[in-house]
Enzyme design. Structure first.
Site, PDB file in Angstrom:
ATOM      1  N   LEU A 134     -22.813 -24.154  16.592  1.00 34.22           N
ATOM      2  CA  LEU A 134     -23.088 -24.382  18.008  1.00 34.22           C
ATOM      3  C   LEU A 134     -23.755 -23.127  18.552  1.00 34.22           C
ATOM      4  O   LEU A 134     -23.462 -22.014  18.104  1.00 34.22           O
ATOM      5  CB  LEU A 134     -21.802 -24.650  18.797  1.00 34.22           C
ATOM      6  CG  LEU A 134     -21.059 -25.960  18.565  1.00 34.22           C
ATOM      7  CD1 LEU A 134     -19.781 -25.990  19.410  1.00 34.22           C
ATOM      8  CD2 LEU A 134     -21.928 -27.160  18.881  1.00 34.22           C
ATOM      9  N   ASP A 135     -24.647 -23.295  19.525  1.00 34.68           N
ATOM     10  CA  ASP A 135     -25.241 -22.140  20.190  1.00 34.68           C
ATOM     11  C   ASP A 135     -24.145 -21.262  20.783  1.00 34.68           C
ATOM     12  O   ASP A 135     -23.074 -21.754  21.165  1.00 34.68           O
ATOM     13  CB  ASP A 135     -26.171 -22.578  21.323  1.00 34.68           C
ATOM     14  CG  ASP A 135     -27.433 -23.268  20.814  1.00 34.68           C
ATOM     15  OD1 ASP A 135     -27.716 -23.178  19.607  1.00 34.68           O
ATOM     16  OD2 ASP A 135     -28.120 -23.881  21.634  1.00 34.68           O
ATOM     17  N   GLN A 136     -24.425 -19.986  20.912  1.00 34.38           N
ATOM     18  CA  GLN A 136     -23.455 -19.057  21.484  1.00 34.38           C
ATOM     19  C   GLN A 136     -23.001 -19.495  22.867  1.00 34.38           C
ATOM     20  O   GLN A 136     -21.826 -19.353  23.226  1.00 34.38           O
ATOM     21  CB  GLN A 136     -24.061 -17.650  21.551  1.00 34.38           C
ATOM     22  CG  GLN A 136     -23.090 -16.588  22.048  1.00 34.38           C
ATOM     23  CD  GLN A 136     -23.680 -15.186  21.994  1.00 34.38           C
ATOM     24  OE1 GLN A 136     -24.864 -15.017  21.690  1.00 34.38           O
ATOM     25  NE2 GLN A 136     -22.877 -14.181  22.259  1.00 34.38           N
ATOM     26  N   ARG A 184     -30.789 -28.571  24.851  1.00 38.76           N
ATOM     27  CA  ARG A 184     -31.202 -27.701  25.946  1.00 38.76           C
ATOM     28  C   ARG A 184     -32.685 -27.877  26.254  1.00 38.76           C
ATOM     29  O   ARG A 184     -33.075 -28.008  27.423  1.00 38.76           O
ATOM     30  CB  ARG A 184     -30.883 -26.250  25.590  1.00 38.76           C
ATOM     31  CG  ARG A 184     -29.395 -26.003  25.367  1.00 38.76           C
ATOM     32  CD  ARG A 184     -29.118 -24.687  24.652  1.00 38.76           C
ATOM     33  NE  ARG A 184     -29.534 -23.547  25.463  1.00 38.76           N
ATOM     34  CZ  ARG A 184     -29.502 -22.293  25.013  1.00 38.76           C
ATOM     35  NH1 ARG A 184     -29.073 -22.041  23.769  1.00 38.76           N
ATOM     36  NH2 ARG A 184     -29.890 -21.297  25.791  1.00 38.76           N
ATOM     37  N   THR A 216     -22.717 -22.485  24.039  1.00 35.02           N
ATOM     38  CA  THR A 216     -22.082 -23.806  24.036  1.00 35.02           C
ATOM     39  C   THR A 216     -20.621 -23.694  23.624  1.00 35.02           C
ATOM     40  O   THR A 216     -20.277 -22.941  22.710  1.00 35.02           O
ATOM     41  CB  THR A 216     -22.819 -24.744  23.071  1.00 35.02           C
ATOM     42  OG1 THR A 216     -24.210 -24.758  23.407  1.00 35.02           O
ATOM     43  CG2 THR A 216     -22.267 -26.150  23.141  1.00 35.02           C
TER      44      THR A 216
END
Length: 204
Positions: free
Chosen positions: A51-53, A154, A55
């Site tokens: 997961l993105d930082q 995003r 998120t």
């Protein structure tokens, strides 16, 4: 303290807080991450996805390389189903739909990604409206990434004119956090064959 939704001899499902990396970053000061924290207690834990930082939400980890390979195959074959909840700027027209825009890394501005109709890799996001505010300043949506490109949700929402609240990288106004949360995860247990479903309520 990292919250665990499930753990057995084959895998675990953890809750990633917003702001924490999934895996170690390139710089020494960025070595703190969810997988490192989990490995402090469970040394056999291995990464399956990220997961993105910015998120938060559900993450699946394997315990051992054999399970890692089996779970990675489920991701490759799109047999793992993920749902996200997000709050986006503006009023989204309609109740549900799809966004299909090919994505590629914007190398001079990385980690930004960009839409590129010629060189980009195919990317598909399904969306569904969950709620709208009375003043029509934002819309709460459920997002399903059919593909798994970097920053897909995003950038797709920003490209539709509705950046995710707090996501300054893609043009949103400042907010305490990016309002994107991995709220549901469905997969098949590689040992038992049982369908596993986990749900994490949105924190925003």
């Amino acid at each position: 303290m990292i919250g665990l939704h499930y753990i057995d001899e084959a895998l675990l499902v953890a809750e990633k807080p917003a702001g924490l990396l999934s895996v170690p970053g390139r710089l020494p000061e960025n070595h703190d991450c969810l997988v490192a924290r989990l490995q402090a207690s469970y040394p056999d834990v291995l990464t399956v996805h990220r997961l993105d930082q910015v998120t938060s939400g559900l993450m699946l980890y394997a315990r051992g390389k054999q399970v890692q390979a089996a779970l990675s195959m489920q991701f490759e074959q799109r047999r793992v189903h993920k749902r996200y909840e997000a709050v986006v700027e503006g009023q989204v027209a309609g109740e549900a739909g799809e966004i299909a825009l090919p994505l590629i890394c914007d190398w001079p501005n990385r980690p930004r990604q960009m839409v590129d109709l010629e060189r980009g890799k195919p990317a598909l996001t399904r969306w569904r409206v969950l709620a709208r505010d009375a003043g029509r300043a934002w819309t709460r949506v459920e997002l399903e990434p059919v593909t798994g490109r970097s920053h897909q949700l995003r950038l797709h929402m920003a490209s539709a004119g509705h950046p995710i609240v707090g996501d300054g990288l893609y043009g949103a106004r400042p907010a305490p956090r990016v309002q994107l949360h991995a709220c549901r995860l469905d997969f098949v247990h590689p040992l038992s064959g049982e369908t596993m479903t986990f749900v994490s309520p949105s924190p925003f």
